[in-house]
Each structure stands twice: as C-alpha cells, then as structure tokens.
Design an enzyme around this catalytic site. Sequence first.
Site, PDB file in Angstrom:
ATOM      1  N   ARG A   1       1.762   0.249   7.385  1.00 40.43           N
ATOM      2  CA  ARG A   1       0.555   1.028   7.677  1.00 40.43           C
ATOM      3  C   ARG A   1       0.909   2.370   8.325  1.00 40.43           C
ATOM      4  O   ARG A   1       0.319   3.406   8.023  1.00 40.43           O
ATOM      5  CB  ARG A   1      -0.348   0.210   8.601  1.00 40.43           C
ATOM      6  CG  ARG A   1      -1.649   0.917   8.968  1.00 40.43           C
ATOM      7  CD  ARG A   1      -2.549  -0.009   9.763  1.00 40.43           C
ATOM      8  NE  ARG A   1      -3.731   0.704  10.212  1.00 40.43           N
ATOM      9  CZ  ARG A   1      -4.157   0.750  11.470  1.00 40.43           C
ATOM     10  NH1 ARG A   1      -3.475   0.120  12.416  1.00 40.43           N
ATOM     11  NH2 ARG A   1      -5.235   1.420  11.795  1.00 40.43           N
TER      12      ARG A   1
ATOM     13  N   HIS B   1      -0.163   6.073   6.951  1.00 42.92           N
ATOM     14  CA  HIS B   1      -0.923   7.015   7.778  1.00 42.92           C
ATOM     15  C   HIS B   1      -0.152   8.308   8.011  1.00 42.92           C
ATOM     16  O   HIS B   1      -0.756   9.379   8.164  1.00 42.92           O
ATOM     17  CB  HIS B   1      -1.272   6.357   9.115  1.00 42.92           C
ATOM     18  CG  HIS B   1      -2.426   5.406   9.015  1.00 42.92           C
ATOM     19  ND1 HIS B   1      -3.349   5.239  10.025  1.00 42.92           N
ATOM     20  CD2 HIS B   1      -2.807   4.568   8.021  1.00 42.92           C
ATOM     21  CE1 HIS B   1      -4.253   4.343   9.655  1.00 42.92           C
ATOM     22  NE2 HIS B   1      -3.943   3.924   8.446  1.00 42.92           N
TER      23      HIS B   1
ATOM     24  N   ASN C   1      -5.745   5.668  14.373  1.00 41.51           N
ATOM     25  CA  ASN C   1      -4.361   5.302  14.691  1.00 41.51           C
ATOM     26  C   ASN C   1      -4.183   4.612  16.039  1.00 41.51           C
ATOM     27  O   ASN C   1      -3.060   4.257  16.402  1.00 41.51           O
ATOM     28  CB  ASN C   1      -3.468   6.547  14.653  1.00 41.51           C
ATOM     29  CG  ASN C   1      -3.263   7.070  13.253  1.00 41.51           C
ATOM     30  OD1 ASN C   1      -3.457   6.344  12.279  1.00 41.51           O
ATOM     31  ND2 ASN C   1      -2.879   8.324  13.127  1.00 41.51           N
TER      32      ASN C   1
ATOM     33  N   HIS D   1      -2.707  -4.275   1.688  1.00 40.11           N
ATOM     34  CA  HIS D   1      -3.579  -5.083   2.534  1.00 40.11           C
ATOM     35  C   HIS D   1      -3.239  -6.566   2.436  1.00 40.11           C
ATOM     36  O   HIS D   1      -3.903  -7.387   3.069  1.00 40.11           O
ATOM     37  CB  HIS D   1      -5.045  -4.859   2.162  1.00 40.11           C
ATOM     38  CG  HIS D   1      -5.574  -3.533   2.594  1.00 40.11           C
ATOM     39  ND1 HIS D   1      -6.797  -3.048   2.200  1.00 40.11           N
ATOM     40  CD2 HIS D   1      -5.033  -2.561   3.379  1.00 40.11           C
ATOM     41  CE1 HIS D   1      -7.003  -1.846   2.729  1.00 40.11           C
ATOM     42  NE2 HIS D   1      -5.939  -1.535   3.446  1.00 40.11           N
TER      43      HIS D   1
END
Length: 317
Positions: free
Chosen positions: A59, A63, A91, A188
């Site tokens: 993740r 990001h 975040n 995911h």
Amino acid sequence: MAAIATVMVVITTMHFAPLVSALNVNYYENTCPHVDSIVATSVHHATMNDKTVPAALLRMHFHDCFIRGCDASVLLESEGENKAEKDGPPNISLHAFYVIDNAKKALEEVCPGVVSCADILALAARDAVTLSGGPTWDVPKGRKDGRISKATETRQLPAPTFNISQLQQTFSQRSLSLEDLVALSGGHTLGFAHCSSFENRIHKFSPKQDIDPSLNPSFASSLRSICPFDNKVRNAGTSLDSSATLFDNAYYKLLLQGKSIFSSDQALLTHPTTKALVSKFACSPQEFERAFVKSMIKMSSITDGGQEIRHDCRFVR
C-alpha cells in the site's frame, strides 16, 4: 491499495507518464550488486514479527507512486510548517516505515550513497507480494528520491468511495489503463480496512436504503456487527478478503459474490471491460498474477519527481 482512508479527492490536470526507459533491472549490478537480497532480508525479518507488514509495504508503494511518481516522497517527515504526505488523511494509517529504514541502513553500510529510497520501496513491495505467496519479478531500478512532500497532494489518491468514472480518470492521468486498474485493485487481497472506509455502504447508503443493495445481505450484516452506526471502537474494521495475509485471487471471487469491502471495489462490476477482467481473474490465478506483475512494473516506473539519493529516507539530503 489496501484500506485507503475515505477522503474527498480533487481531480487535477496533472499527468504522470511512466519513464520506463530510464530504469534498468541491472542498474546496481556494478555499484551495489546485493541490493535485492539486502532489501528482501529486511522485509523477511519484519514479516516474521508482524504479518501485516506485506500489506503495509504494498500500500505504501502504491500511495507513493500516485503522488509525484515513485520518488519516496511518502517516506519524508513533516518539517516546520510543511505537512508531509505521510500525515495526509489517506496516509495516517500507513505503517512499517521502519522496514525501509532498516534496509536503507544496511545498504548504506555496503554501498553508501548509491541506492535510492524509492528503489528500496519498489523492491520491498515486490518482496511483500512474494513473501505472501504471490509472484516475483525483476524490478527495474534507477529511481531518484524527491525533495517535495505535501499532505495536501494526497487528495489525488483514489478514494474507497470512488465510482468507475472517477477511478478511470485517476488512473488514466497516470497512463494506467482499465486493466491496470483491475489488476492493481487485486492488491486488496492483502490487508485490513477500517470502518470509516466502508461505512457508507452499510449505514445510510441512500435516502431510501440503509445498506448498499449490491452487498450480499449476510455479509452486510456481518459488517454492520463489526462497525455499528456511530461506532466508537478505535481501529475497528475487517480484513479485505477471506485470506488477508495470502496473495491470491480470492478478492475477485468475493467481489462477484457481493462480498467486496469498498465502493471502489464494487465499481469494477459497473463497466463491461472491468467486469470481464474481474471474472477472468476470479477464474484464473495465473491470469491475475501475470496482469498484476505487468501493472506493478508499469506503475512503479512512473518516475517524474526524483532528484537525489537520500542518506536518510525520512529527510531530504
């Protein structure tokens, strides 16, 4: 990627172009030949102590790349009046930064000033997938670290409430296709979602319906038991799929059963192209892995913003 916090996202006109030609899998062959194994060791040790590390690293890389390209700007600390990306709303729940710090420290001992923090993060994301039972791949290297990190720019990240049009626009601005969108959403398969990221689907979904009708009724009931209305339990939430520490195609199978977590997951079934890809990946883990690797290399090759090699991943040189 996993458990992205709910925020209002401002669509900008900024366009990111992958600069694949600037990267090379053999970039450190002569200057730091053991870079892959050193980073892998750091990720492995951390994962042995904390099974949430792989999802966190995957993740974190996503990001990072969606803001100013893959330049490790997500690793920078806020300083003075500047609030950095890691302190932006989407975040706040990022963690496992220490894994990158440990890898950087080890690399500085054997090849100081050579390996960028951005390359370390790209390698760590690959290792996170592999350690979780997913595929491996050769990571193109040669990224530089950026000097700018602004919390306000995290509004550019795709939110878990996005519909298919918003998702498509956000990805296309970064030269990522609908196939990339569906393949990367498969990330995911790892991780955890806080209630705030999906409560829109289980409470006051619309003026006429309390629950999103696309949710499987029994699954919706289980989510409501975990996240009751006006939930006050800190860090309450649920795993993103039924095998949250195993990299597999269960995410797509559950999506077709009405057991997705985010609105942005369900949105993949509202477009004929993305729906067909969901079905294909649900039927074939091999097809999913092939597409995921291709899309990860493409995304991690967005290298617009880097300028230096940091000595400390948390601060500009």
